[in-house]
Design a protein around this motif. Structure first.
Motif, PDB file in Angstrom:
ATOM      1  N   ASP A   1       0.867  -1.183   0.000  1.00 50.04           N
ATOM      2  CA  ASP A   1       0.000   0.000   0.000  1.00 50.04           C
ATOM      3  C   ASP A   1       0.902   1.231   0.000  1.00 50.04           C
ATOM      4  OD1 ASP A   1      -2.209   1.662   0.158  1.00 50.04           O
ATOM      5  OD2 ASP A   1      -2.321   1.536   2.348  1.00 50.04           O
ATOM      6  N   PRO A   2       1.386   1.646  -1.193  1.00 48.48           N
ATOM      7  CA  PRO A   2       2.373   2.734  -1.242  1.00 48.48           C
ATOM      8  C   PRO A   2       1.840   4.055  -0.689  1.00 48.48           C
ATOM      9  CG  PRO A   2       1.627   2.141  -3.450  1.00 48.48           C
ATOM     10  CD  PRO A   2       0.994   1.180  -2.505  1.00 48.48           C
ATOM     11  N   ALA A   3       2.696   4.717   0.074  1.00 47.92           N
ATOM     12  CA  ALA A   3       2.353   6.038   0.598  1.00 47.92           C
ATOM     13  C   ALA A   3       2.298   7.022  -0.567  1.00 47.92           C
ATOM     14  CB  ALA A   3       3.388   6.474   1.630  1.00 47.92           C
ATOM     15  N   THR A   4       1.240   7.795  -0.638  1.00 51.64           N
ATOM     16  CA  THR A   4       1.043   8.680  -1.790  1.00 51.64           C
ATOM     17  C   THR A   4       1.905   9.936  -1.736  1.00 51.64           C
ATOM     18  OG1 THR A   4      -0.806   9.739  -0.655  1.00 51.64           O
ATOM     19  CG2 THR A   4      -1.325   7.902  -2.129  1.00 51.64           C
ATOM     20  N   TRP A   5       2.337  10.328  -0.579  1.00 48.98           N
ATOM     21  CA  TRP A   5       3.059  11.589  -0.417  1.00 48.98           C
ATOM     22  C   TRP A   5       4.559  11.467  -0.621  1.00 48.98           C
ATOM     23  CZ3 TRP A   5       6.732  11.450   3.353  1.00 48.98           C
ATOM     24  CH2 TRP A   5       6.629  10.426   4.294  1.00 48.98           C
ATOM     25  N   THR A   6       5.096  10.263  -0.625  1.00 47.35           N
ATOM     26  CA  THR A   6       6.556  10.095  -0.592  1.00 47.35           C
ATOM     27  C   THR A   6       7.255  10.558  -1.860  1.00 47.35           C
ATOM     28  OG1 THR A   6       6.265   7.786  -1.262  1.00 47.35           O
ATOM     29  CG2 THR A   6       6.528   8.223   1.099  1.00 47.35           C
ATOM     30  N   GLU A   7       6.638  10.382  -3.019  1.00 50.03           N
ATOM     31  CA  GLU A   7       7.313  10.791  -4.259  1.00 50.03           C
ATOM     32  C   GLU A   7       7.500  12.306  -4.306  1.00 50.03           C
ATOM     33  OE1 GLU A   7       6.796  10.673  -9.082  1.00 50.03           O
ATOM     34  OE2 GLU A   7       5.662   9.261  -7.878  1.00 50.03           O
TER      35      GLU A   7
ATOM     36  N   ALA B   1       7.429  14.366  -1.725  1.00 50.69           N
ATOM     37  CA  ALA B   1       8.298  14.759  -0.614  1.00 50.69           C
ATOM     38  C   ALA B   1       9.759  14.499  -0.951  1.00 50.69           C
ATOM     39  CB  ALA B   1       7.899  14.021   0.662  1.00 50.69           C
ATOM     40  N   ALA B   2      10.042  13.371  -1.584  1.00 46.33           N
ATOM     41  CA  ALA B   2      11.412  13.059  -1.982  1.00 46.33           C
ATOM     42  C   ALA B   2      11.905  14.055  -3.020  1.00 46.33           C
ATOM     43  CB  ALA B   2      11.502  11.629  -2.520  1.00 46.33           C
ATOM     44  N   ARG B   3      11.054  14.417  -3.979  1.00 46.60           N
ATOM     45  CA  ARG B   3      11.431  15.382  -5.013  1.00 46.60           C
ATOM     46  C   ARG B   3      11.732  16.746  -4.397  1.00 46.60           C
ATOM     47  NH1 ARG B   3       6.860  15.979  -8.041  1.00 46.60           N
ATOM     48  NH2 ARG B   3       7.172  13.863  -8.796  1.00 46.60           N
ATOM     49  N   LEU B   4      10.847  17.225  -3.528  1.00 46.54           N
ATOM     50  CA  LEU B   4      11.041  18.520  -2.876  1.00 46.54           C
ATOM     51  C   LEU B   4      12.322  18.523  -2.043  1.00 46.54           C
ATOM     52  CD1 LEU B   4       8.365  20.754  -1.408  1.00 46.54           C
ATOM     53  CD2 LEU B   4      10.271  20.196   0.046  1.00 46.54           C
ATOM     54  N   THR B   5      12.520  17.475  -1.274  1.00 51.72           N
ATOM     55  CA  THR B   5      13.712  17.369  -0.429  1.00 51.72           C
ATOM     56  C   THR B   5      14.976  17.315  -1.279  1.00 51.72           C
ATOM     57  OG1 THR B   5      12.399  16.163   1.202  1.00 51.72           O
ATOM     58  CG2 THR B   5      14.777  16.046   1.440  1.00 51.72           C
ATOM     59  N   PHE B   6      14.937  16.570  -2.372  1.00 44.53           N
ATOM     60  CA  PHE B   6      16.102  16.445  -3.247  1.00 44.53           C
ATOM     61  C   PHE B   6      16.471  17.781  -3.882  1.00 44.53           C
ATOM     62  CE2 PHE B   6      18.165  15.259  -7.300  1.00 44.53           C
ATOM     63  CZ  PHE B   6      19.251  14.576  -6.777  1.00 44.53           C
ATOM     64  N   VAL B   7      15.467  18.536  -4.309  1.00 42.25           N
ATOM     65  CA  VAL B   7      15.721  19.846  -4.915  1.00 42.25           C
ATOM     66  C   VAL B   7      16.390  20.777  -3.907  1.00 42.25           C
ATOM     67  CG1 VAL B   7      14.586  21.926  -5.819  1.00 42.25           C
ATOM     68  CG2 VAL B   7      13.931  19.675  -6.684  1.00 42.25           C
ATOM     69  N   TRP B   8      15.826  20.863  -2.704  1.00 45.61           N
ATOM     70  CA  TRP B   8      16.402  21.746  -1.686  1.00 45.61           C
ATOM     71  C   TRP B   8      17.802  21.279  -1.290  1.00 45.61           C
ATOM     72  CZ3 TRP B   8      14.486  25.998   1.319  1.00 45.61           C
ATOM     73  CH2 TRP B   8      13.312  26.542   0.794  1.00 45.61           C
TER      74      TRP B   8
ATOM     75  N   ALA C   1       4.211  30.103  -9.694  1.00 41.83           N
ATOM     76  CA  ALA C   1       3.734  28.802  -9.217  1.00 41.83           C
ATOM     77  C   ALA C   1       3.246  28.855  -7.775  1.00 41.83           C
ATOM     78  CB  ALA C   1       4.854  27.771  -9.350  1.00 41.83           C
ATOM     79  N   TRP C   2       3.119  30.058  -7.234  1.00 45.18           N
ATOM     80  CA  TRP C   2       2.790  30.194  -5.810  1.00 45.18           C
ATOM     81  C   TRP C   2       1.446  29.566  -5.457  1.00 45.18           C
ATOM     82  CZ3 TRP C   2       6.100  30.994  -2.195  1.00 45.18           C
ATOM     83  CH2 TRP C   2       5.654  31.229  -0.904  1.00 45.18           C
ATOM     84  N   THR C   3       0.482  29.617  -6.351  1.00 47.51           N
ATOM     85  CA  THR C   3      -0.841  29.065  -6.043  1.00 47.51           C
ATOM     86  C   THR C   3      -1.027  27.643  -6.581  1.00 47.51           C
ATOM     87  OG1 THR C   3      -1.737  30.078  -8.051  1.00 47.51           O
ATOM     88  CG2 THR C   3      -1.914  31.346  -5.999  1.00 47.51           C
ATOM     89  N   GLN C   4      -0.022  27.104  -7.241  1.00 52.55           N
ATOM     90  CA  GLN C   4      -0.118  25.753  -7.791  1.00 52.55           C
ATOM     91  C   GLN C   4       0.164  24.751  -6.676  1.00 52.55           C
ATOM     92  OE1 GLN C   4       2.571  25.064 -11.026  1.00 52.55           O
ATOM     93  NE2 GLN C   4       2.202  22.863 -11.036  1.00 52.55           N
ATOM     94  N   GLU C   5      -0.867  24.113  -6.201  1.00 53.32           N
ATOM     95  CA  GLU C   5      -0.732  23.204  -5.067  1.00 53.32           C
ATOM     96  C   GLU C   5      -0.142  21.868  -5.499  1.00 53.32           C
ATOM     97  OE1 GLU C   5      -4.284  22.849  -2.778  1.00 53.32           O
ATOM     98  OE2 GLU C   5      -4.584  25.011  -2.697  1.00 53.32           O
ATOM     99  N   LEU C   6       0.675  21.317  -4.615  1.00 54.04           N
ATOM    100  CA  LEU C   6       1.178  19.965  -4.839  1.00 54.04           C
ATOM    101  C   LEU C   6       0.060  18.998  -4.464  1.00 54.04           C
ATOM    102  CD1 LEU C   6       4.772  20.365  -3.353  1.00 54.04           C
ATOM    103  CD2 LEU C   6       4.080  20.482  -5.739  1.00 54.04           C
TER     104      LEU C   6
ATOM    105  N   PRO D   1       1.052  19.518   1.693  1.00 51.41           N
ATOM    106  CA  PRO D   1       0.424  20.815   1.975  1.00 51.41           C
ATOM    107  C   PRO D   1       1.323  21.995   1.613  1.00 51.41           C
ATOM    108  CG  PRO D   1       1.275  19.899   3.999  1.00 51.41           C
ATOM    109  CD  PRO D   1       1.528  18.872   2.919  1.00 51.41           C
ATOM    110  N   PHE D   2       1.985  21.919   0.468  1.00 50.76           N
ATOM    111  CA  PHE D   2       2.854  22.977  -0.025  1.00 50.76           C
ATOM    112  C   PHE D   2       2.434  23.329  -1.442  1.00 50.76           C
ATOM    113  CE2 PHE D   2       5.665  20.490   2.825  1.00 50.76           C
ATOM    114  CZ  PHE D   2       5.932  21.475   3.772  1.00 50.76           C
ATOM    115  N   THR D   3       2.955  24.451  -1.918  1.00 53.30           N
ATOM    116  CA  THR D   3       2.738  24.812  -3.315  1.00 53.30           C
ATOM    117  C   THR D   3       4.054  24.661  -4.064  1.00 53.30           C
ATOM    118  OG1 THR D   3       3.267  27.154  -3.045  1.00 53.30           O
ATOM    119  CG2 THR D   3       0.965  26.492  -2.650  1.00 53.30           C
ATOM    120  N   ALA D   4       3.955  24.594  -5.379  1.00 52.01           N
ATOM    121  CA  ALA D   4       5.173  24.525  -6.195  1.00 52.01           C
ATOM    122  C   ALA D   4       5.995  25.795  -5.995  1.00 52.01           C
ATOM    123  CB  ALA D   4       4.810  24.329  -7.654  1.00 52.01           C
ATOM    124  N   GLY D   5       5.329  26.921  -5.781  1.00 52.63           N
ATOM    125  CA  GLY D   5       6.032  28.180  -5.534  1.00 52.63           C
ATOM    126  C   GLY D   5       6.903  28.112  -4.293  1.00 52.63           C
TER     127      GLY D   5
END
Length: 168
Positions: free
Chosen positions: A39-45, A47-54, A114-119, A123-127
Motif C-alpha cells: 500500500d504505497p504512501a502517496t506523499w513520498t514521491e 516529498a522526496a522530489r522537494l527534499t532532493f531539490v532543496w 507557481a505560488w498558487t499551484q498546489e502539490l 500541503p505545499f505549493t510549487a512556488g
C-alpha cells in the motif's frame, strides 16, 4: 564578512545533512510501503522530489563557499599572478551574474508564477518549492562577493589549491 561566511557554511552543512537524512528516510519509507505493505504512501514521491531539490541547491551553494566547483584552469595557472587574479575575479563576476539573473530573478519569477499551484500530495505549493532558487542565488552571490574581496585583498589565492593534482 568572515564570521557571516562561517555561520552560513555551518548552517548550509547542517541543513544539507538534515535534508539528506530526511531524503533517505522518505525513500526507505516509500520502498517499505510499496514492497512490504503493498500500500504505497502517496506523499513520498513529492516529498522526496522537494527534499532532493532543496538538498541539491543547498549543497551546491556550500560547494561555491569552498570554491570547489568545476574549473578548467590548467592554462590560467601557467600565467602570471596578476593575470590569474584577474581571471579569477572575472570568474567570480560571472558567477554573480548567473546567480543574480537565473537564480534570484528567474527563481523569484518562477516561485511567483507557481505560488498558487498546489502539490497534490503535500500541503505545499510549487512556488514554495521554488523559493530555494532565489535563496540559493543570494547565498551564492554572497560567497562570490566574499571571494572577490578576498582575492583583491590577497587573503585568498587566485585559484583554490588542488591537493589531489600533481604538479606539471
Amino acid at each position: 564578512m568572515r564570521q557571516v561566511k562561517r555561520w552560513l557554511d555551518k548552517a548550509l552543512a547542517t541543513a544539507s545533512v538534515a535534508l539528506f537524512t530526511l531524503l533517505v528516510v522518505i525513500v526507505v519509507w516509500q520502498v517499505f510501503t510499496r514492497q512490504v505493505t503493498k500500500d504505497p504512501a502517496t506523499w513520498t514521491e513529492e516529498a522526496a522530489r522537494l527534499t532532493f531539490v532543496w538538498l541539491g541547491l543547498f549543497a551546491t551553494a556550500l560547494v561555491f563557499s569552498e570554491r570547489g566547483h568545476i574549473a578548467v584552469d590548467f592554462i590560467v595557472r601557467r600565467l602570471s599572478d596578476p593575470v590569474q587574479r584577474l581571471v579569477s575575479i572575472l570568474v567570480q563576476l560571472a558567477i554573480i551574474a548567473f546567480a543574480s539573473l537565473i537564480l534570484i530573478w528567474g527563481g523569484y519569477r518562477a516561485a511567483g508564477r507557481a505560488w498558487t499551484q498546489e502539490l497534490s500530495a503535500l500541503p505545499f505549493t510549487a512556488g514554495q518549492m521554488y523559493l530555494v532558487l532565489p535563496l540559493t542565488g543570494l547565498i551564492i552571490t554572497f560567497y562570490a562577493v566574499y571571494h572577490v574581496t578576498a582575492i583583491v585583498r590577497r587573503t585568498e589565492e587566485a585559484f583554490a589549491i588542488d591537493d589531489a593534482a600533481e604538479p606539471v
